[in-house]
Scaffold this motif. Structure first.
Motif, short mmCIF file in Angstrom:
data_model
loop_
_atom_site.label_atom_id
_atom_site.label_comp_id
_atom_site.label_asym_id
_atom_site.label_seq_id
_atom_site.Cartn_x
_atom_site.Cartn_y
_atom_site.Cartn_z
N VAL A 115 0.83 -1.20 0.00
CA VAL A 115 0.00 0.00 0.00
C VAL A 115 0.87 1.25 0.00
O VAL A 115 0.59 2.22 -0.72
CB VAL A 115 -0.94 -0.01 1.22
CG1 VAL A 115 -1.56 1.36 1.47
CG2 VAL A 115 -2.03 -1.06 1.04
N LYS A 116 1.91 1.24 0.79
CA LYS A 116 2.81 2.39 0.86
C LYS A 116 3.40 2.71 -0.51
O LYS A 116 3.44 3.89 -0.92
CB LYS A 116 3.94 2.12 1.87
CG LYS A 116 4.94 3.26 1.97
CD LYS A 116 6.08 2.91 2.91
CE LYS A 116 7.12 4.03 2.93
NZ LYS A 116 8.26 3.72 3.82
N ARG A 117 3.82 1.69 -1.24
CA ARG A 117 4.40 1.92 -2.56
C ARG A 117 3.39 2.57 -3.50
O ARG A 117 3.70 3.50 -4.25
CB ARG A 117 4.91 0.60 -3.16
CG ARG A 117 6.11 0.02 -2.45
CD ARG A 117 6.68 -1.16 -3.20
NE ARG A 117 7.70 -1.84 -2.41
CZ ARG A 117 7.51 -2.98 -1.76
NH1 ARG A 117 6.33 -3.58 -1.82
NH2 ARG A 117 8.49 -3.53 -1.06
N ALA A 118 2.15 2.05 -3.49
CA ALA A 118 1.12 2.60 -4.37
C ALA A 118 0.77 4.03 -3.99
O ALA A 118 0.61 4.91 -4.86
CB ALA A 118 -0.12 1.71 -4.32
N MET A 119 0.64 4.30 -2.70
CA MET A 119 0.34 5.65 -2.23
C MET A 119 1.46 6.61 -2.61
O MET A 119 1.20 7.73 -3.09
CB MET A 119 0.13 5.64 -0.72
CG MET A 119 -0.19 6.97 -0.10
SD MET A 119 -1.82 7.63 -0.47
CE MET A 119 -2.89 6.51 0.42
N ALA A 120 2.70 6.19 -2.43
CA ALA A 120 3.85 7.04 -2.77
C ALA A 120 3.88 7.33 -4.27
O ALA A 120 4.21 8.46 -4.68
CB ALA A 120 5.14 6.37 -2.32
N GLU A 121 3.54 6.34 -5.08
CA GLU A 121 3.52 6.54 -6.53
C GLU A 121 2.50 7.61 -6.92
O GLU A 121 2.78 8.49 -7.73
CB GLU A 121 3.19 5.23 -7.24
CG GLU A 121 3.07 5.36 -8.76
CD GLU A 121 2.63 4.08 -9.43
OE1 GLU A 121 2.15 4.15 -10.58
OE2 GLU A 121 2.75 2.99 -8.81
N ALA A 122 1.32 7.53 -6.33
CA ALA A 122 0.29 8.52 -6.64
C ALA A 122 0.72 9.93 -6.21
O ALA A 122 0.59 10.89 -6.97
CB ALA A 122 -1.02 8.14 -5.96
N LEU A 123 1.25 10.05 -5.01
CA LEU A 123 1.68 11.35 -4.52
C LEU A 123 2.81 11.91 -5.38
O LEU A 123 2.85 13.12 -5.67
CB LEU A 123 2.14 11.23 -3.07
CG LEU A 123 1.04 10.97 -2.03
CD1 LEU A 123 1.65 10.55 -0.70
CD2 LEU A 123 0.15 12.20 -1.86
N ARG A 124 3.71 11.05 -5.80
CA ARG A 124 4.86 11.48 -6.59
C ARG A 124 4.44 12.04 -7.95
O ARG A 124 5.10 12.90 -8.52
CB ARG A 124 5.81 10.30 -6.77
CG ARG A 124 7.14 10.62 -7.43
CD ARG A 124 8.13 9.48 -7.29
NE ARG A 124 7.57 8.22 -7.76
CZ ARG A 124 7.29 7.17 -6.98
NH1 ARG A 124 7.51 7.25 -5.66
NH2 ARG A 124 6.81 6.06 -7.48
N THR A 125 3.32 11.54 -8.48
CA THR A 125 2.86 11.96 -9.80
C THR A 125 1.72 12.99 -9.72
O THR A 125 1.00 13.19 -10.69
CB THR A 125 2.40 10.74 -10.61
OG1 THR A 125 1.42 10.00 -9.87
CG2 THR A 125 3.58 9.82 -10.91
N ASP A 126 1.56 13.61 -8.55
CA ASP A 126 0.57 14.67 -8.35
C ASP A 126 -0.86 14.22 -8.64
O ASP A 126 -1.65 14.92 -9.27
CB ASP A 126 0.90 15.89 -9.21
CG ASP A 126 2.02 16.73 -8.61
OD1 ASP A 126 2.32 16.54 -7.43
OD2 ASP A 126 2.59 17.57 -9.33
N VAL A 127 -1.18 13.01 -8.17
CA VAL A 127 -2.53 12.48 -8.28
C VAL A 127 -3.08 12.33 -6.86
O VAL A 127 -2.37 11.89 -5.96
CB VAL A 127 -2.54 11.11 -8.99
CG1 VAL A 127 -3.96 10.58 -9.12
CG2 VAL A 127 -1.90 11.23 -10.37
N LEU A 128 -4.34 12.71 -6.66
CA LEU A 128 -4.95 12.58 -5.34
C LEU A 128 -5.16 11.09 -5.04
O LEU A 128 -5.95 10.42 -5.71
CB LEU A 128 -6.27 13.32 -5.30
CG LEU A 128 -7.06 13.23 -3.99
CD1 LEU A 128 -6.31 13.91 -2.85
CD2 LEU A 128 -8.45 13.83 -4.13
#
Length: 302
Positions: free
Chosen positions: A73-86
């Motif tokens: 979950v952490k990896r997926a959340m970090a990916e979204a945040l890194r690409t400026d997606v809510l």
């Protein structure tokens, strides 16, 4: 930030809950029309599917398996945040929010931005492995993000605590174990029991928090456990507690959070379709998400 893009992070895992069912939540929400409803609101939706299949058996997992699920979950959340997606985490049981907040915590550290957590829940989730009567990890995430609990859980983030406990608000709580209540009392978290919510008004409490987040230029993470709501309107949960927050009250509250433009990440946890009746909880959650996300991203467009 975010424009109108949302990443739905599907987290089909119930290993921290002790009972099966909430692993079905992401797929049931999709089948109930979540994605089309959000797209009809003008949102650009992407779906992330972290691999949780091998993280533990349905309904019960050991701590190492819970940690593996949180890492995904952490990896997926970090990916979204890194690409400026809510990012919107669709749980799954509430133990997964440790992974979610771990990613947000490190993101905020990089941006030198204070993190605020608004935790809607019928339970305080402030147990540890030493105090929990059941041993189920979904009763431990609020404690873990505040720096207390098993080392395996705390190690999910480079930050310890992941969030300053003074910037964590537990809202709607109406059930705590005895030792858990003592832990909450001895901490610096803000506890708003349901009685306090009724006395002061949910919107008044949330408005006060939003003012502090805005004043600090902070990142607001909302973690919504469905059981904060009254089981008469949201029966699809594994651990219901009577006399919760009603539909209109929650809709107004989420609309206010959305309108503020401050929401930067979100968890929606503990929906258990096995306990739902005629799909009413699924439909309610879609309505709540549509209201919150549409208002949040509209605020960013103005």
């Amino acid at each position: 930030m975010f424009e109108r893009r949302v990443a739905l992070i599907h987290a089909p895992f119930s290993g921290g809950a002790g009972i099966p069912g909430c692993e079905l939540a992401p797929s049931v929400l999709q089948m109930s029309g979540l994605n089309p409803r959000l797209r009809d609101s003008g949102l650009w939706i992407s779906d992330l599917h972290p691999d949780l299949g091998a993280c533990g058996p349905v309904g019960k997992a050991n701590l190492d398996q819970v940690v593996k699920a949180c890492q995904q979950v952490k990896r997926a959340m970090a990916e979204a945040l890194r690409t400026d997606v809510l990012p919107v985490l669709l749980g799954g049981d509430h133990s997964l929010s440790i992974g979610s907040v771990a990613a947000v915590s490190e993101f905020c550290l990089q941006r030198k931005q204070p993190l605020w957590v608004l935790w809607f829940d019928a339970h305080a989730d402030f147990n540890t492995t030493d105090t929990s009567p059941s041993g189920n990890a979904h009763g431990m995430p609020a404690a873990a993000i505040c720096g207390a609990g098993a080392p395996e859980l705390l190690s999910l983030s480079t930050q310890r605590p992941m969030v300053d406990p003074k910037q964590v608000s537990l809202v709607g709580v109406r059930s705590m174990d005895a030792e858990e209540a003592t832990r909450v009392e001895n901490s610096t978290v803000e506890l708003f029991t349901l009685e306090e919510v009724r006395r002061r008004g949910l919107n008044n409490l949330v408005n006060a928090l939003l003012e502090r987040v805005a004043a600090s230029n902070g990142h607001l993470h909302v973690s919504l456990d469905v059981d904060v709501m009254d089981p008469l309107v949201a029966p699809g949960v594994g651990t219901p507690e009577a006399n919760g927050i009603g539909t209109d009250e929650m809709l107004q509250c989420l609309q206010r959070i959305g309108e503020s433009g401050l929401l930067d990440s979100l968890d929606v946890m503990e929906f258990n379709p096995r306990h739902d009746r005629c799909g009413i909880t699924a439909r309610l959650l879609i309505q709540l998400l549509e209201t919150l996300l549409d208002q949040r991203l509209a605020a960013m467009s103005t």
